[in-house]
Scaffold this motif. Structure first.
Motif, PDB file in Angstrom:
ATOM      1  N   GLN A  48       0.871  -1.054   0.942  1.00 20.23           N
ATOM      2  CA  GLN A  48      -0.341   0.009  -0.420  1.00 20.23           C
ATOM      3  C   GLN A  48       0.845   1.912  -0.492  1.00 20.23           C
ATOM      4  O   GLN A  48       0.343   2.468  -0.567  1.00 20.23           O
ATOM      5  CB  GLN A  48      -0.883   0.464   1.027  1.00 20.23           C
ATOM      6  CG  GLN A  48      -1.979   0.859   0.851  1.00 20.23           C
ATOM      7  CD  GLN A  48      -1.697   2.212   2.620  1.00 20.23           C
ATOM      8  OE1 GLN A  48      -0.842   2.424   3.221  1.00 20.23           O
ATOM      9  NE2 GLN A  48      -2.418   3.681   1.566  1.00 20.23           N
ATOM     10  N   ASP A  49       2.233   1.174   0.605  1.00 18.55           N
ATOM     11  CA  ASP A  49       2.302   2.676   0.507  1.00 18.55           C
ATOM     12  C   ASP A  49       4.201   1.768  -0.023  1.00 18.55           C
ATOM     13  O   ASP A  49       4.552   1.077   0.033  1.00 18.55           O
ATOM     14  CB  ASP A  49       2.567   3.208   1.886  1.00 18.55           C
ATOM     15  CG  ASP A  49       3.107   1.974   3.080  1.00 18.55           C
ATOM     16  OD1 ASP A  49       3.691   0.946   2.576  1.00 18.55           O
ATOM     17  OD2 ASP A  49       2.664   2.478   4.024  1.00 18.55           O
ATOM     18  N   GLY A  50       5.101   3.070  -0.242  1.00 16.68           N
ATOM     19  CA  GLY A  50       6.332   3.127  -0.148  1.00 16.68           C
ATOM     20  C   GLY A  50       7.544   2.257   0.771  1.00 16.68           C
ATOM     21  O   GLY A  50       6.721   2.069   2.213  1.00 16.68           O
ATOM     22  N   PRO A  51       8.612   2.208   1.119  1.00 15.80           N
ATOM     23  CA  PRO A  51       9.768   1.265   1.917  1.00 15.80           C
ATOM     24  C   PRO A  51       9.062   2.332   3.387  1.00 15.80           C
ATOM     25  O   PRO A  51       8.973   3.245   3.510  1.00 15.80           O
ATOM     26  CB  PRO A  51      10.700   1.370   2.283  1.00 15.80           C
ATOM     27  CG  PRO A  51      10.840   1.623   0.233  1.00 15.80           C
ATOM     28  CD  PRO A  51       9.694   2.241  -0.356  1.00 15.80           C
ATOM     29  N   PRO A  52       9.644   1.065   4.757  1.00 11.05           N
ATOM     30  CA  PRO A  52       8.876  -0.020   4.633  1.00 11.05           C
ATOM     31  C   PRO A  52       7.963  -1.336   4.616  1.00 11.05           C
ATOM     32  O   PRO A  52       7.966  -2.033   4.632  1.00 11.05           O
ATOM     33  CB  PRO A  52       9.847  -0.670   6.336  1.00 11.05           C
ATOM     34  CG  PRO A  52       9.485   0.933   6.576  1.00 11.05           C
ATOM     35  CD  PRO A  52       9.400   2.065   5.463  1.00 11.05           C
ATOM     36  N   TYR A  53       6.733  -0.901   4.179  1.00 15.04           N
ATOM     37  CA  TYR A  53       6.044  -1.223   3.672  1.00 15.04           C
ATOM     38  C   TYR A  53       5.556  -1.311   4.618  1.00 15.04           C
ATOM     39  O   TYR A  53       5.304  -2.823   4.791  1.00 15.04           O
ATOM     40  CB  TYR A  53       6.037  -2.448   3.073  1.00 15.04           C
ATOM     41  CG  TYR A  53       6.884  -2.298   0.951  1.00 15.04           C
ATOM     42  CD1 TYR A  53       5.822  -1.189   0.430  1.00 15.04           C
ATOM     43  CD2 TYR A  53       8.143  -2.672   1.185  1.00 15.04           C
ATOM     44  CE1 TYR A  53       6.814  -1.091  -1.033  1.00 15.04           C
ATOM     45  CE2 TYR A  53       8.552  -2.337  -0.385  1.00 15.04           C
ATOM     46  CZ  TYR A  53       8.083  -0.970  -0.980  1.00 15.04           C
ATOM     47  OH  TYR A  53       8.753  -0.758  -2.495  1.00 15.04           O
ATOM     48  N   THR A  54       4.630  -0.939   6.100  1.00 13.54           N
ATOM     49  CA  THR A  54       4.157  -1.450   6.350  1.00 13.54           C
ATOM     50  C   THR A  54       2.940  -1.942   6.467  1.00 13.54           C
ATOM     51  O   THR A  54       1.743  -1.935   7.319  1.00 13.54           O
ATOM     52  CB  THR A  54       3.917   0.185   7.415  1.00 13.54           C
ATOM     53  OG1 THR A  54       3.219   1.149   6.631  1.00 13.54           O
ATOM     54  CG2 THR A  54       4.986   0.672   7.808  1.00 13.54           C
ATOM     55  N   HIS A  55       1.818  -1.460   5.299  1.00 12.69           N
ATOM     56  CA  HIS A  55       0.539  -1.910   4.724  1.00 12.69           C
ATOM     57  C   HIS A  55       0.283  -2.383   4.056  1.00 12.69           C
ATOM     58  O   HIS A  55       0.832  -2.339   2.666  1.00 12.69           O
ATOM     59  CB  HIS A  55      -0.848  -0.970   5.364  1.00 12.69           C
ATOM     60  CG  HIS A  55      -0.453  -0.161   6.308  1.00 12.69           C
ATOM     61  ND1 HIS A  55       0.328   0.578   7.088  1.00 12.69           N
ATOM     62  CD2 HIS A  55      -1.672  -0.153   6.856  1.00 12.69           C
ATOM     63  CE1 HIS A  55      -0.196   1.406   7.903  1.00 12.69           C
ATOM     64  NE2 HIS A  55      -1.238   0.547   7.966  1.00 12.69           N
ATOM     65  N   ILE A  56      -0.611  -3.474   3.573  1.00 14.10           N
ATOM     66  CA  ILE A  56      -0.974  -4.144   2.404  1.00 14.10           C
ATOM     67  C   ILE A  56      -2.369  -3.582   2.282  1.00 14.10           C
ATOM     68  O   ILE A  56      -3.232  -3.432   3.038  1.00 14.10           O
ATOM     69  CB  ILE A  56      -1.122  -5.454   1.940  1.00 14.10           C
ATOM     70  CG1 ILE A  56      -1.205  -6.296   3.241  1.00 14.10           C
ATOM     71  CG2 ILE A  56       0.796  -5.658   1.990  1.00 14.10           C
ATOM     72  CD1 ILE A  56      -1.103  -7.491   3.054  1.00 14.10           C
ATOM     73  N   ILE A  57      -3.157  -3.984   1.259  1.00 14.71           N
ATOM     74  CA  ILE A  57      -4.109  -3.726   0.545  1.00 14.71           C
ATOM     75  C   ILE A  57      -5.137  -5.025   0.130  1.00 14.71           C
ATOM     76  O   ILE A  57      -4.315  -5.810  -0.611  1.00 14.71           O
ATOM     77  CB  ILE A  57      -4.641  -2.830  -0.824  1.00 14.71           C
ATOM     78  CG1 ILE A  57      -3.894  -1.409   0.227  1.00 14.71           C
ATOM     79  CG2 ILE A  57      -6.120  -2.947  -0.289  1.00 14.71           C
ATOM     80  CD1 ILE A  57      -4.050  -0.605  -1.321  1.00 14.71           C
ATOM     81  N   LEU A  58      -5.872  -5.510   0.608  1.00 14.34           N
ATOM     82  CA  LEU A  58      -6.283  -6.745  -0.092  1.00 14.34           C
ATOM     83  C   LEU A  58      -7.325  -6.522  -1.244  1.00 14.34           C
ATOM     84  O   LEU A  58      -8.300  -5.532  -0.204  1.00 14.34           O
ATOM     85  CB  LEU A  58      -6.771  -8.399   1.321  1.00 14.34           C
ATOM     86  CG  LEU A  58      -5.744  -8.583   2.215  1.00 14.34           C
ATOM     87  CD1 LEU A  58      -6.020  -9.743   3.140  1.00 14.34           C
ATOM     88  CD2 LEU A  58      -4.675  -9.182   0.996  1.00 14.34           C
ATOM     89  N   THR A  59      -7.600  -7.124  -2.641  1.00  9.41           N
ATOM     90  CA  THR A  59      -8.827  -6.893  -2.628  1.00  9.41           C
ATOM     91  C   THR A  59      -9.203  -8.498  -3.098  1.00  9.41           C
ATOM     92  O   THR A  59      -8.777  -9.542  -3.714  1.00  9.41           O
ATOM     93  CB  THR A  59      -7.785  -6.716  -4.294  1.00  9.41           C
ATOM     94  OG1 THR A  59      -7.475  -5.543  -4.199  1.00  9.41           O
ATOM     95  CG2 THR A  59      -8.901  -6.540  -5.328  1.00  9.41           C
ATOM     96  N   ALA A  60     -10.117  -8.664  -2.735  1.00 13.24           N
ATOM     97  CA  ALA A  60     -10.757  -9.574  -3.433  1.00 13.24           C
ATOM     98  C   ALA A  60     -12.471  -9.133  -4.582  1.00 13.24           C
ATOM     99  O   ALA A  60     -13.107  -8.518  -4.372  1.00 13.24           O
ATOM    100  CB  ALA A  60     -11.991  -9.793  -1.931  1.00 13.24           C
ATOM    101  N   ARG A  61     -12.172  -9.981  -5.816  1.00 13.85           N
ATOM    102  CA  ARG A  61     -13.045  -9.668  -6.619  1.00 13.85           C
ATOM    103  C   ARG A  61     -13.565 -10.440  -6.959  1.00 13.85           C
ATOM    104  O   ARG A  61     -13.903 -11.782  -6.444  1.00 13.85           O
ATOM    105  CB  ARG A  61     -12.067  -9.569  -7.988  1.00 13.85           C
ATOM    106  CG  ARG A  61     -12.964  -9.402  -9.246  1.00 13.85           C
ATOM    107  CD  ARG A  61     -12.216  -8.724 -10.423  1.00 13.85           C
ATOM    108  NE  ARG A  61     -11.177  -7.282 -10.122  1.00 13.85           N
ATOM    109  CZ  ARG A  61     -11.220  -6.066 -10.002  1.00 13.85           C
ATOM    110  NH1 ARG A  61     -12.353  -6.201 -10.022  1.00 13.85           N
ATOM    111  NH2 ARG A  61     -10.323  -4.744  -9.585  1.00 13.85           N
ATOM    112  N   ASN A  62     -14.969 -10.787  -7.157  1.00 21.02           N
ATOM    113  CA  ASN A  62     -16.305 -11.829  -6.995  1.00 21.02           C
ATOM    114  C   ASN A  62     -15.483 -12.373  -8.642  1.00 21.02           C
ATOM    115  O   ASN A  62     -15.630 -11.242  -9.416  1.00 21.02           O
ATOM    116  CB  ASN A  62     -17.365 -10.869  -7.129  1.00 21.02           C
ATOM    117  CG  ASN A  62     -18.815 -12.092  -6.611  1.00 21.02           C
ATOM    118  OD1 ASN A  62     -18.468 -12.897  -7.592  1.00 21.02           O
ATOM    119  ND2 ASN A  62     -19.826 -10.927  -6.728  1.00 21.02           N
ATOM    120  N   THR A  63     -15.142 -13.975  -8.925  1.00 19.27           N
ATOM    121  CA  THR A  63     -15.337 -13.904 -10.242  1.00 19.27           C
ATOM    122  C   THR A  63     -16.737 -14.724 -10.451  1.00 19.27           C
ATOM    123  O   THR A  63     -16.266 -16.104 -11.639  1.00 19.27           O
ATOM    124  CB  THR A  63     -14.149 -14.858 -10.253  1.00 19.27           C
ATOM    125  OG1 THR A  63     -13.788 -15.955  -8.983  1.00 19.27           O
ATOM    126  CG2 THR A  63     -12.977 -13.957  -9.784  1.00 19.27           C
TER     127      THR A  63
END
Length: 228
Positions: free
Chosen positions: A105-120
């Motif tokens: 989600q951000d630059g180093p040190p990458y403290t966050h991520i974004i999970l994406t769940a797509r309806n397939t």
């Protein structure tokens, strides 16, 4: 035989015949009267039972197979349909309905991520609650959720739509408690199927199990509610 004797005998015979005739008539009337009594009784019984039958038929017409039943059935059917419409719930998204991916989600040190769940899938479904994440085999506890990130309305996805969840990995910086994670797993609310998520890109994720947090599934990330 003299005339007076013949007259006397005729009178006696006539009297006897008259008596027999009267007796016969009385006997016939008596029989007729006795026979008429049961008829009168039956007629009275019929007269009494006829209104009762009519009343029973009238009751049956109102509460049995008559118009009252038709109206009642229609009303029940309408209310049932309305109830079904109001009570119809969107099914929860299951593991087989979505594809989950992770992105820094951000630059180093990458403290966050974004999970994406797509309806397939080919149907609508709801991404309820938050992802139950486990980053490390050595830490079996699910990542705690952040209450303020809970959306006000259900997160319902049409086919092809995505849902998002912000996940905190650490407080940043170099920390001896950070562990590199190249893959992790999660489960969705209402489904025990384990979803494997690849996080090997860029050398993996630096995760501090004591600092991890996850937001609820939402249709978009929101400033403030998703800042943690």
């Amino acid at each position: 035989m003299n005339a007076s004797r013949r007259t006397a005998l005729f009178s006696v015979a006539a009297s006897a015949a008259l008596a027999l005739s009267l007796t016969a008539c009385q006997s016939g009337e008596g029989a007729k009267a006795e026979g008429a009594a049961p008829v009168a009784k039956d007629t009275a019984s019929a007269a009494v039972s006829a209104p009762a039958s009519a009343s029973a038929a009238g009751t049956s017409g109102n509460t049995g197979t008559g118009a009252g039943t038709a109206v009642g059935t229609a009303h029940k059917s309408d209310s049932g349909s309305a109830g079904a419409k109001k009570g119809t719930a969107t099914p929860l998204c299951r593991a087989q309905d979505v594809k989950v991916s992770a992105e820094r989600q951000d630059g180093p040190p990458y403290t966050h991520i974004i999970l994406t769940a797509r309806n397939t899938s080919g149907h609508r479904c709801e991404m309820a609650g938050f992802p139950r994440i486990q980053f490390l085999e050595s830490h079996k506890q699910d990542v705690p959720s952040v209450a303020k990130s809970k959306p006000a309305a259900p997160t319902v996805l049409n086919p092809g739509d995505p849902a998002f969840a912000l996940v905190k990995l650490s407080d940043g910086g170099v920390d001896e408690d950070n562990e590199v994670v190249t893959a992790f797993q999660l489960v969705l609310e209402g489904d025990s199927t384990v979803v494997a998520v690849d996080s090997s890109a860029g050398g993996g994720l630096a995760v501090d199990p004591a600092k991890t947090l996850t937001g609820y599934w939402t249709t978009e990330l929101r400033n403030g509610a998703d800042d943690f």
